[in-house]
Design an enzyme around this catalytic site. Structure first.
Site, PDB file in Angstrom:
ATOM      1  N   SER A  24       0.689  -1.877  -0.223  1.00 54.71           N
ATOM      2  CA  SER A  24      -0.075  -0.124   0.145  1.00 54.71           C
ATOM      3  C   SER A  24       0.548   1.508  -0.098  1.00 54.71           C
ATOM      4  O   SER A  24       2.020   1.441   0.251  1.00 54.71           O
ATOM      5  CB  SER A  24      -1.188  -0.022   1.239  1.00 54.71           C
ATOM      6  OG  SER A  24      -1.649   1.460   1.465  1.00 54.71           O
ATOM      7  N   TYR A  78      -1.085  -0.659   9.911  1.00 53.69           N
ATOM      8  CA  TYR A  78      -1.433  -1.233   8.551  1.00 53.69           C
ATOM      9  C   TYR A  78      -0.032  -1.226   8.134  1.00 53.69           C
ATOM     10  O   TYR A  78       0.729  -1.735   6.941  1.00 53.69           O
ATOM     11  CB  TYR A  78      -2.788  -0.630   7.934  1.00 53.69           C
ATOM     12  CG  TYR A  78      -3.342  -0.381   6.560  1.00 53.69           C
ATOM     13  CD1 TYR A  78      -4.159  -1.794   6.060  1.00 53.69           C
ATOM     14  CD2 TYR A  78      -2.325  -0.259   6.131  1.00 53.69           C
ATOM     15  CE1 TYR A  78      -4.318  -2.132   5.106  1.00 53.69           C
ATOM     16  CE2 TYR A  78      -2.858  -0.438   4.429  1.00 53.69           C
ATOM     17  CZ  TYR A  78      -4.326  -1.376   3.745  1.00 53.69           C
ATOM     18  OH  TYR A  78      -4.413  -1.266   2.768  1.00 53.69           O
TER      19      TYR A  78
END
Ligand code: CAA
Length: 247
Positions: free
Chosen positions: A141, A154
Site C-alpha cells: 500500500s 497497517y
C-alpha cells in the site's frame, strides 16, 4: 502449454474481484480464495456469472491460519492444478490513532496482512521453484511506503510486505520465480469508502489526480506482473497512486 493457475486471496473484495477478472481474461484458471465468514459468496458468483466469468474455483479459509492456507492450496491443486501465480491480496484495516490502538487491533492487522504472506507463500513457492516458473504478487500500500497517521498497524504490515518481497525475490531469482509488490494508493473499494466522508474528501484533495483509483487499474498491473513479459522484473515495488506519493 497447459492453462496456468492463478490463486488470489481476498478474491471477493474490490481489488480481488478486479484481479480475478483480469486473470480470467488473460486465460488463466482462477482460484478465488475467500474468508469463511464472508457471507456474500453466492451473490458474488452470480454477479461474476452475469458478467461472463463462470469458471472460478472457490476455496474458503482464513489467511492468518497456516492450517487453513494448507487446506486451501490442497483443494486448489486438486480442483485446478498446481498454483503458478499467487496474489497475496487479502487485507484488513483497524484504523486508530496509536494512542488509542488496542493490542488486538495490532495483532489482527499484522496477522492478516503480513503473517498471511508466510502462510500462503510457504504452500507454493518451493513447488514453483521446482517447476522453474512462478509469479508471486504481494499487495502492499502507499501507506506502507509513506506511513499514514491512524494506521501504525497497517503501515507496519504493508512495509513488511515490501521487505518480504525483496528478500524472497533474491532467494528465488535463479528459479524462474519472480516476487513483486504493488503499492496501491486509495482505490474505490469498500475498505476506502469506509473512511469518514470528510477525512476521505481531504485525502482525495491531496491526490494530484484528484480521484480514487479504479480497481481494474490495479488488476491491469497484476496481469502484467503475472505475464511472461514481466520475467525480468523481480523484487520491485510498483507505486500506483495517482501521484499521491512519489519516490
Ligand atoms: N496527521 C497527524 N495528526 C492527525 C492526522 C494526521 N494525518 N489526522 C488526525 N490527526 C490528529 C487530529 O488532529 C486529532 O488530534 P487532537 O486529538 O489533538 O485534536 C487526533 O489525531 C485524532 O484525530 P481524529 O479526530 O481523526 O480521530 P478519530 O478517532 O475520529 O479517527 C482515524 C481516527 C479513524 C484513524 C481517522 O483519522 C481516519 O480514518 N484517518 C484516515 C486513515 C486512513 O487514511 N486510512 C486508510 C484506509 S484505506 C486503506 O488503508 C487502503 C490503502 O491501502 C490506501
Amino acid at each position: 502449454m497447459t492453462q496456468r493457475v492463478a490463486f488470489v486471496t481476498g478474491a471477493m473484495g474490490g481489488l480481488g474481484t478486479a484481479i480475478c477478472q483480469g486473470f480470467a481474461k488473460d486465460g488463466y484458471k482462477v482460484v478465488a480464495a475467500y474468508h469463511p465468514e464472508f457471507d456474500n459468496k453466492d451473490e458474488w458468483l452470480k454477479e461474476m456469472a452475469a458478467e461472463g466469468f463462470k469458471d472460478f474455483v472457490c476455496v474458503a479459509g482464513d489467511v492468518s491460519s497456516i492450517e487453513d492456507c494448507q487446506k486451501m492450496v490442497a483443494e486448489a491443486e486438486a480442483n485446478a492444478g498446481p498454483v503458478d501465480i499467487l496474489v497475496n491480496n487479502a487485507g484488513i484495516t483497524r484504523d486508530k490513532m496509536f494512542a488509542k490502538m488496542e493490542k488486538d487491533q495490532w495483532d489482527a492487522v499484522i496477522s492478516t496482512n503480513l503473517t498471511s504472506l508466510f502462510n500462503m507463500t510457504k504452500q507454493v513457492s518451493a513447488k514453483m521453484a521446482e517447476r522453474g516458473w512462478g509469479r508471486i504478487i504481494n499487495i502492499s500500500s502507499v501507506n506502507g511506503v509513506k506511513g499514514q497517521a491512524g494506521q501504525s498497524n497497517y503501515s507496519a504490515a504493508k512495509a513488511g510486505v515490501i521487505g518480504f518481497t525483496k528478500a524472497l525475490a533474491q532467494e528465488l531469482a535463479t528459479k524462474g520465480v519472480t516476487v513483486n509488490a504493488i503499492a496501491p494508493g486509495y482505490v474505490a473499494t469498500k475498505m476506502v469508502m469506509a473512511i469518514r466522508e470528510d477525512i476521505l474528501k481531504s485525502i482525495v484533495d491531496t491526490i494530484p489526480m484528484k480521484r480514487l483509483a479504479k480497481p481494474e487499474e490495479m488488476g491491469g498491473l497484476c496481469s502484467y506482473l503475472a505475464s511472461d513479459l514481466a520475467g525480468y522484473m523481480t523484487g520491485a515495488t510498483l507505486n500506483i497512486n495517482g501521484g499521491l506519493y512519489l519516490q
